[in-house]
Design a protein around this motif. Structure first.
Motif, short mmCIF file in Angstrom:
data_model
loop_
_atom_site.label_atom_id
_atom_site.label_comp_id
_atom_site.label_asym_id
_atom_site.label_seq_id
_atom_site.Cartn_x
_atom_site.Cartn_y
_atom_site.Cartn_z
N ARG A 17 0.83 -1.21 0.00
CA ARG A 17 0.00 0.00 0.00
C ARG A 17 0.86 1.25 0.00
NH1 ARG A 17 -3.71 2.44 4.81
NH2 ARG A 17 -1.68 3.37 5.33
N PHE A 18 0.57 2.12 -0.96
CA PHE A 18 1.19 3.45 -1.02
C PHE A 18 0.11 4.47 -0.69
CE2 PHE A 18 5.34 3.05 -3.31
CZ PHE A 18 5.31 1.68 -3.54
N SER A 19 0.34 5.28 0.33
CA SER A 19 -0.58 6.38 0.60
C SER A 19 -0.06 7.59 -0.19
CB SER A 19 -0.57 6.67 2.10
OG SER A 19 -1.01 7.98 2.32
N TYR A 20 -0.95 8.26 -0.92
CA TYR A 20 -0.47 9.45 -1.61
C TYR A 20 -0.85 10.73 -0.88
CZ TYR A 20 -4.77 8.39 -4.41
OH TYR A 20 -6.04 8.05 -4.84
N ALA A 21 -0.92 10.61 0.45
CA ALA A 21 -1.07 11.79 1.29
C ALA A 21 0.30 12.39 1.54
CB ALA A 21 -1.75 11.40 2.60
N ASN A 22 0.95 12.78 0.45
CA ASN A 22 2.26 13.43 0.52
C ASN A 22 2.37 14.31 -0.72
OD1 ASN A 22 4.99 14.05 1.12
ND2 ASN A 22 5.28 12.03 2.03
N SER A 23 3.31 15.22 -0.75
CA SER A 23 3.34 16.17 -1.87
C SER A 23 3.69 15.47 -3.19
CB SER A 23 4.38 17.25 -1.58
OG SER A 23 5.67 16.67 -1.61
N ALA A 24 3.28 16.10 -4.31
CA ALA A 24 3.59 15.54 -5.63
C ALA A 24 5.10 15.40 -5.80
CB ALA A 24 3.00 16.45 -6.71
N GLU A 25 5.87 16.37 -5.28
CA GLU A 25 7.34 16.32 -5.41
C GLU A 25 7.89 15.09 -4.67
OE1 GLU A 25 6.00 19.58 -3.86
OE2 GLU A 25 5.37 19.51 -5.95
N ASN A 26 7.39 14.88 -3.45
CA ASN A 26 7.88 13.73 -2.68
C ASN A 26 7.48 12.42 -3.34
OD1 ASN A 26 9.24 15.13 -0.75
ND2 ASN A 26 7.56 15.15 0.73
N ILE A 27 6.28 12.38 -3.92
CA ILE A 27 5.83 11.15 -4.58
C ILE A 27 6.74 10.88 -5.78
CG2 ILE A 27 3.94 10.14 -5.95
CD1 ILE A 27 2.02 11.64 -3.97
N GLU A 28 7.03 11.93 -6.54
CA GLU A 28 7.91 11.76 -7.69
C GLU A 28 9.31 11.30 -7.26
OE1 GLU A 28 7.21 15.49 -9.63
OE2 GLU A 28 5.66 14.58 -10.90
N ALA A 29 9.81 11.91 -6.18
CA ALA A 29 11.14 11.52 -5.69
C ALA A 29 11.13 10.06 -5.23
CB ALA A 29 11.54 12.44 -4.54
N ALA A 30 10.04 9.66 -4.56
CA ALA A 30 9.94 8.27 -4.08
C ALA A 30 9.93 7.29 -5.26
CB ALA A 30 8.67 8.10 -3.25
N LEU A 31 9.18 7.64 -6.30
CA LEU A 31 9.10 6.75 -7.48
C LEU A 31 10.48 6.65 -8.15
CD1 LEU A 31 5.69 8.05 -8.86
CD2 LEU A 31 6.14 5.72 -8.07
N ASP A 32 11.17 7.76 -8.18
CA ASP A 32 12.50 7.80 -8.75
C ASP A 32 13.45 6.86 -7.99
OD1 ASP A 32 13.82 9.25 -10.80
OD2 ASP A 32 15.09 10.10 -9.19
N ARG A 33 13.37 6.95 -6.66
CA ARG A 33 14.24 6.10 -5.84
C ARG A 33 13.90 4.62 -6.03
NH1 ARG A 33 14.25 8.65 0.20
NH2 ARG A 33 14.73 10.80 -0.29
N LEU A 34 12.59 4.32 -6.12
CA LEU A 34 12.20 2.92 -6.29
C LEU A 34 12.67 2.42 -7.66
CD1 LEU A 34 8.61 2.83 -4.71
CD2 LEU A 34 10.79 2.21 -3.69
N GLY A 35 12.61 3.30 -8.66
CA GLY A 35 13.09 2.93 -10.01
C GLY A 35 14.54 2.50 -9.97
#
Ligand code: PLP
Length: 390
Positions: free
Chosen positions: A368-386
């Motif tokens: 489960r990913f909660s997207y109760a976080n900023s768009a920038e942080n979500i993008e950074a998280a996706l980048d790190r997971l990539g």
């Protein structure tokens, strides 16, 4: 060695892993690690000002004492008006019982019906507290299996086929935690029609995310089915809609026959919700609603980013999140189990998420990913997971 003799049912009580992951993420952050928290299920917005002001004013105006155990009459009347406005239904304010958050209604409803020999059905994967409290009560938990191919909705025929003379309560939740799934009206219609054959069964409909739907969908409330009003407990609250998780304010509409029992449970448990919070709750329902719309616009934008980004990760597929603020990607293509993925994401990428198995056995293969976080942080998280998944 302790000589204390705790009651046996305590050892059957589960927990909500979100709080455990939150503690771990906070510990890592305090050690200097850069953590992006997509684990916790609470809006990252502040409670709107006019609601905060109403709480402060109530305190200044001297509302420091007990209120009626079931909630201030003016708050219960405001809830009934709000339900009429949103769902087009008539609710008697005397059937509304205000409690400290969404969870107490769950605890009271489950312990009101649950005892050894009874069966209670609950969504799996689903909010972990359902199964936990069912076990605590001594009742047998009977899972309603939710599958990705059905948009994580229950199948009404399957639910009805599992009802036995021992079934006391069926718990449903739409929009849902942890999947973001929304149950189609046709499935609810079918369930309600089938329940006609089972008048001994009560329904707890957890509608805490009722105002968190995307793509112009309308919420279907179980209150819209008059034929089950005499056995419906409809749970909703302020935590998610008005970003008020820490205030502790929720309610349920109860069947007339249960109101006295639940009020007595309130008196035994917490006496009443603190008075200033109840005044803030009135301001939330009666005041401007644009902050809610604004928050949802942000969630919608983040939802699109996270679903697209998760689908772009190797071994990961993610269906659209139709409601709430959760994405529930299938990670089985990575070769990792849910808990391995959760640990890898946190330890190697500094991204806090929650293993699907924290929400029941059917959550294996999902995170489960909660997207109760900023768009920038979500993008950074996706980048790190990539970076760690390639
Ligand atoms: N119901 C569901 C489905 C939830 O996801 C949550 C919180 O995450 C709750 C109820 C509880 O809400 P509260 O914080 O108001 O107790």
């Amino acid at each position: 060695m302790s000589k204390l003799q705790f009651a046996q049912n305590l050892y059957r009580l589960g927990t909500e892993s979100a709080f455990v992951v939150l503690a771990r993420a906070q510990k890592l952050a305090s050690e200097g690690k850069d953590i992006i928290n997509l684990g916790i299920g609470q809006p990252d917005f502040a409670t709107p000002d006019h609601i905060v002001e109403a709480g402060i004013k109530a305190m200044r105006d001297g509302h420091h004492g007990y209120t009626p155990a079931n909630g201030l009459p003016q708050l219960r009347a405001a809830v009934a008006r709000d339900l009429n406005r949103r769902h087009g239904v008539d609710v008697n304010p005397d059937h509304v019982v205000v409690v400290p958050g969404g969870k107490p209604t769950m605890f009271f409803a489950i312990t009101m019906f649950g005892e050894p020999g009874a069966e209670i059905m609950y969504p799996n994967p689903g909010f972990p507290i359902y199964e936990s409290v069912i076990r605590y009560s001594g009742a047998t938990p009977v899972p309603i299996e939710l599958r990705e191919e059905n948009g994580f909705s229950f199948n009404a025929d399957e639910v009805l086929s599992k009802i036995t003379p021992k079934t006391r309560l069926i718990i449903i939740n739409s929009p849902a935690n942890p999947t973001g799934g929304v149950t189609p009206k046709a499935e609810i219609d079918k369930l309600v029609a089938g329940l006609d054959q089972h008048p001994h069964v009560a329904i707890l409909s957890d509608e805490i995310y009722s105002q968190m739907l995307y793509d112009g969908q309308d919420h279907v409330s179980l209150l819209q089915y008059p034929e089950i009003r005499d056995r419906l407990i409809m749970l909703d609250g302020w935590s998610k809609t008005y970003a008020m998780t820490g205030w502790r304010l929720g309610y349920a509409v109860w069947p007339e026959s249960a109101v006295e029992h639940v009020t007595r449970l309130c008196i035994n448990d917490h006496s009443c919700v603190n008075a200033p919070t109840q005044f803030a709750g009135i301001a939330a329902l009666e005041g401007p609603q644009d902050a809610v719309a604004d928050m949802m616009a942000h969630f919608d934008q983040r939802r699109k980013i996270i679903v697209a980004g998760l689908n772009a990760l190797p071994g990961v597929t993610c269906t659209d999140s139709a409601g709430a603020f959760y994405a529930f990607p299938n990670i089985s293509g990575t070769g990792l189990t849910a808990i391995e993925a959760q640990n890898l994401f946190l330890d190697q990428a500094g991204v806090a998420t929650i293993a699907g198995t924290s929400f029941g056995s059917m959550g294996e293969g999902y995170v489960r990913f909660s997207y109760a976080n900023s768009a920038e942080n979500i993008e950074a998280a996706l980048d790190r997971l990539g970076k760690i998944l390639t």
